[in-house]
Design a protein around this motif. Structure first.
Motif, PDB file in Angstrom:
ATOM      1  N   ALA A  31       0.839  -1.195   0.000  1.00 25.39           N
ATOM      2  CA  ALA A  31       0.000   0.000   0.000  1.00 25.39           C
ATOM      3  C   ALA A  31       0.875   1.246   0.000  1.00 25.39           C
ATOM      4  CB  ALA A  31      -0.921  -0.007   1.213  1.00 25.39           C
ATOM      5  N   GLU A  32       0.258   2.350  -0.384  1.00 23.20           N
ATOM      6  CA  GLU A  32       0.992   3.607  -0.412  1.00 23.20           C
ATOM      7  C   GLU A  32       1.096   4.188   0.997  1.00 23.20           C
ATOM      8  OE1 GLU A  32      -0.999   6.096  -3.190  1.00 23.20           O
ATOM      9  OE2 GLU A  32      -0.354   4.944  -4.940  1.00 23.20           O
ATOM     10  N   ALA A  33       1.850   5.270   1.090  1.00 25.43           N
ATOM     11  CA  ALA A  33       2.017   5.952   2.375  1.00 25.43           C
ATOM     12  C   ALA A  33       0.647   6.461   2.866  1.00 25.43           C
ATOM     13  CB  ALA A  33       3.008   7.095   2.220  1.00 25.43           C
ATOM     14  N   PRO A  34       0.405   6.530   4.150  1.00 22.81           N
ATOM     15  CA  PRO A  34       1.433   6.370   5.189  1.00 22.81           C
ATOM     16  C   PRO A  34       1.517   4.959   5.763  1.00 22.81           C
ATOM     17  CG  PRO A  34      -0.543   7.273   6.158  1.00 22.81           C
ATOM     18  CD  PRO A  34      -0.837   7.104   4.688  1.00 22.81           C
ATOM     19  N   SER A  35       0.602   4.030   5.319  1.00 19.25           N
ATOM     20  CA  SER A  35       0.584   2.716   5.983  1.00 19.25           C
ATOM     21  C   SER A  35       1.693   1.793   5.481  1.00 19.25           C
ATOM     22  CB  SER A  35      -0.775   2.042   5.769  1.00 19.25           C
ATOM     23  OG  SER A  35      -0.962   1.745   4.397  1.00 19.25           O
ATOM     24  N   PHE A  36       1.929   1.812   4.163  1.00 21.18           N
ATOM     25  CA  PHE A  36       2.918   0.933   3.541  1.00 21.18           C
ATOM     26  C   PHE A  36       2.676  -0.544   3.918  1.00 21.18           C
ATOM     27  CE2 PHE A  36       5.227   4.975   3.868  1.00 21.18           C
ATOM     28  CZ  PHE A  36       5.508   5.168   2.533  1.00 21.18           C
ATOM     29  N   GLN A  37       1.410  -0.877   4.115  1.00 22.09           N
ATOM     30  CA  GLN A  37       1.073  -2.265   4.467  1.00 22.09           C
ATOM     31  C   GLN A  37       1.360  -3.181   3.274  1.00 22.09           C
ATOM     32  OE1 GLN A  37      -2.929  -2.801   5.781  1.00 22.09           O
ATOM     33  NE2 GLN A  37      -2.669  -4.974   6.250  1.00 22.09           N
TER      34      GLN A  37
END
Length: 213
Positions: A31-37
């Motif tokens: 996933a994109e920022a801010p999670s970066f999952q």
């Protein structure tokens, strides 16, 4: 080798496909920022090299009589992984006590395998049958009884071939002075047949598509 121009975010194309291409392939989605999952999933792929030839039967005789020992071998062509072999007598799969093996030998640098499965048993009257009607029947004497031995080689769902061989039963000699029926031994031991593959073999040079999760 990954073909980048043909690959997408959902799939990857490998060309040419080789035996070494077998393995576990993983897809990763971030996933994109801010999670970066990040989520990953994987799948295994097996590259199959089916035999270039059908199974071979060796060691058979032209004729047997009850009490004789039937001792034959069925040998596959080179493959990876090893093929599965099975024996049939007159269309029925044999008792496992008749089998010897299977034995597998590795050949060549790529580790291709040749499998041999032996068949050994004492011939009995139940192993011979009266030939039915057909094109070959006109060449045989009506008193002849035969035994059909068939070996089937399979490799998953991509390869199926068989080899069949027949042998005649010895007939007891008639008493002296009685006329002997005409005998044609033209098909005594040479009645061999090959069966075509039931599925298109998957060769090592085809493209492979590995889908992402």
């Amino acid at each position: 080798m990954v073909m980048e121009k043909l690959s997408t975010a959902e799939s990857v194309v490998l060309r040419p496909l080789e035996l070494a291409s077998s393995g576990k392939y993983r897809c990763e989605v971030s996933a994109e920022a801010p999670s970066f999952q990040t989520v990953t999933n994987h799948s295994s792929m097996l590259t199959v090299a089916p035999p270039d030839e059908g199974p071979r039967i060796s060691g058979g005789q032209d004729r047997y009589k009850p009490g004789d020992t039937v001792n034959v071998n069925c040998t596959s062509g080179r493959s990876k992984p090893a093929v599965q072999l099975a024996w049939y007598i007159n269309g029925e799969q044999v008792n496992s006590s008749y089998l010897r093996g299977p034995y597998t030998d590795y050949v060549g640098r790529e580790g291709l395998m040749v499998t041999t499965l032996g068949l050994k048993f004492e011939a009995g009257s139940q192993h011979f049958r009266t030939p039915g009607s057909g094109a070959n029947q006109q060449h045989r004497n009506k008193l002849d009884r035969d035994m059909k031995l068939k070996c089937v080689a399979t490799l998953g769902t991509v390869y199926w071939k068989s080899k069949e061989q027949s042998a005649l039963a010895h007939r007891p000699r008639l008493a002296t002075g009685l006329p002997s029926p005409a005998v044609d031994d033209g098909l005594a031991g040479g009645d061999e047949q090959d069966a075509d593959s039931r599925a298109d073999p998957v060769h090592g040079k085809r493209d492979a598509h590995t889908n992402s999760a």
